[in-house]
Design a protein around this motif. Structure first.
Motif: not given
Length: 478
Positions: A114-140
């Motif tokens: 979710f791009k916080f910069a979209g709330l003010w200017n999506e083309e801003s040089w400072f482009d912070p975001y929050a992220r969630v993800g789902a992954n495959y993890l290989r670690h034995d």
């Protein structure tokens, strides 16, 4: 070594699929960098205790840092608020929390930002975001034996195969975190990201970790479908070749209004009329917007309206010196002043001395006056005789009456209708020069004037000459 090759192959597969995806429209982002994994920041407990060892997250020695090119990010903007990404991390990672030696590590999966910069200017040089993800993890962790000391939480963990132990090599992991892109140019920047990664499919949090990464980010995918030199992301009409001044939209008729805003895209027209030409309904050369009479042709000088002809004489009011009275074109729209014209023609007619008889020199003037009256005179006219002040009033009055009557008779003799003429004398009543003035000065008072009579005509006598007095009968001789 075999596992490391497998991880590199996974990175290559991801990069190849991205290169294909970049042929589609809209911006894509590729990031390459390094990552570090920290198990020491993981608390001994459930989700509600995730942040119990949060201070250890910021201790650099707790991280196993992989070399550069150990993390690949591929991202695509869905809109100005959301980005879909695919992140892959690889390397040989230990687990300092349980003194486990380095094992091959591979994590790959999808995330939503979710791009916080979209709330003010999506083309801003400072482009912070929050992220969630789902992954495959290989670690034995299958070779990790317990009981084993938990260095992060200073406790002894359970026995092998107990509910407190995981021996898996492959895991489902879920990640949540924060990150920021710092764009140095429109297409290049840096990325910093931190995540907490949990393995909800295990009974323990032994494989859980904090992950930090730094990457170089490259933006791609701004295609130009219509080949007009304007990238689709900046092109308001990406499927039609257009002009830069119209944000990539065409202007077919060249009127300065882009086709998408032009109500008449193939016919040039002004911007204020939405690209359509102003109509000229009556075809008079005055556009309807400026035409006070849009359905009737008229000159521009009269705001597109025809000039009026109030008196209907064929002379337009603008040229008519007598706009309310029918007249003649050669007289600027005014009617003939017959009486005035005839008076001019009779100027300086000559009479025999002290008589009312006309001299031969007056014949041409009488001829002209008669001809004019017959052609243009359709009214009733009173011929008025005037004298100068020399002589008695009675004499002058009588003489003026007789001379006026003589002129009427002369005109009638030349064909002027007797019903149109009457005479009258006023003597010296209107003379302006004194009796003592020179004969030349008094000449202007000796004249015949013609006036048109429109009322009381019937009450006027034919001539105002009194009938001669009757002689008294002679007395009989006695």
């Amino acid at each position: 070594m075999k596992n490391l090759k497998l991880g590199i192959s996974a990175l290559a597969l991801t990069l190849a699929s991205t290169a294909f995806a970049q042929t589609t429209s809209n911006p894509w982002v590729i990031g390459v960098g390094a990552h570090g994994v920290n198990h020491m920041g993981v608390a001994n407990g459930g989700v509600d205790k995730v942040f119990d060892n949060f201070d250890q997250v910021f201790t650099l020695n707790n991280y196993t840092i992989t070399p550069p090119l150990s993390k690949l990010t591929i991202a695509r903007n869905l809109n100005k608020y959301f980005v879909l990404d695919w992140q892959t991390s690889v390397g040989n990672i230990d687990n300092k929390r349980f003194d486990m030696g380095k094992e091959f590590f591979l994590q790959t999966g999808l995330g939503l930002q979710f791009k916080f910069a979209g709330l003010w200017n999506e083309e801003s040089w400072f482009d912070p975001y929050a992220r969630v993800g789902a992954n495959y993890l290989r670690h034995d962790y299958s070779g990790l034996t317990f009981p084993r000391y938990d260095n992060a939480n200073d406790v002894l963990r359970g026995t092998y195969n107990s509910d407190d132990v995981t021996g898996k090599a492959n895991h489902f992991s879920a990640a949540a975190g924060l990150g920021a892109n710092l764009w140095l140019t429109k297409n290049f920047g840096f990325n910093l990201q931190g995540d907490y990664v949990a393995t909800p499919g295990d009974n323990t949090n032994v494989p859980d970790f904090w992950q930090a990464s730094a990457s170089l980010m490259f933006r791609f995918g701004n295609t130009d479908r219509d080949k007009d030199g304007i990238k689709d992301s900046e092109d308001a009409c990406p499927d039609e070749p257009g002009l830069a001044q119209f944000q990539g939209c065409p202007d077919t008729d060249g009127d300065g209004v882009a086709d998408k805003d032009d109500n008449c895209p193939e016919v040039a027209g002004p911007v204020e009329n939405n690209g359509c030409p102003w109509p000229d309904t009556d075809g008079d050369g005055v556009l309807d917007k400026d035409d006070a009479c849009p359905s009737v042709a008229g000159p521009a000088a009269n705001n597109g309206c025809p000039w009026p002809d109030t008196d209907g004489d064929g002379v337009l009011d603008k040229d008519d010196a007598c706009p309310t009275v029918p007249g003649l074109k050669e007289l600027n729209g005014c009617p003939r002043k017959v009486a005035e014209d005839v008076t001019g023609q009779l100027k300086d007619i000559l009479f025999n001395f002290n008589k009312a008889t006309l001299r031969p020199e007056s014949e041409p003037k009488l001829d002209a006056a008669a001809a004019y009256l017959k052609q243009y005179g359709n009214g009733k006219y009173l011929v008025i005789g005037h004298t100068d002040k020399k002589g008695t009033d009675a004499y002058n009055l009588k003489l003026s009456r007789e001379r006026a009557a003589a002129v009427v008779k002369a005109l009638e003799a030349r064909g002027v209708s007797a019903d149109q003429l009457k005479s009258r004398g006023v003597g010296s009543a209107q003379a302006t020069e004194p009796a003592t003035a020179s004969d030349e000065a008094r000449l202007k008072d000796r004249k015949v004037v013609v006036e048109e009579i429109t009322t009381l005509w019937e009450s006027l006598p034919k001539h105002d000459i009194p009938a001669p007095a009757k002689k008294a009968p002679a007395k009989k001789k006695k």
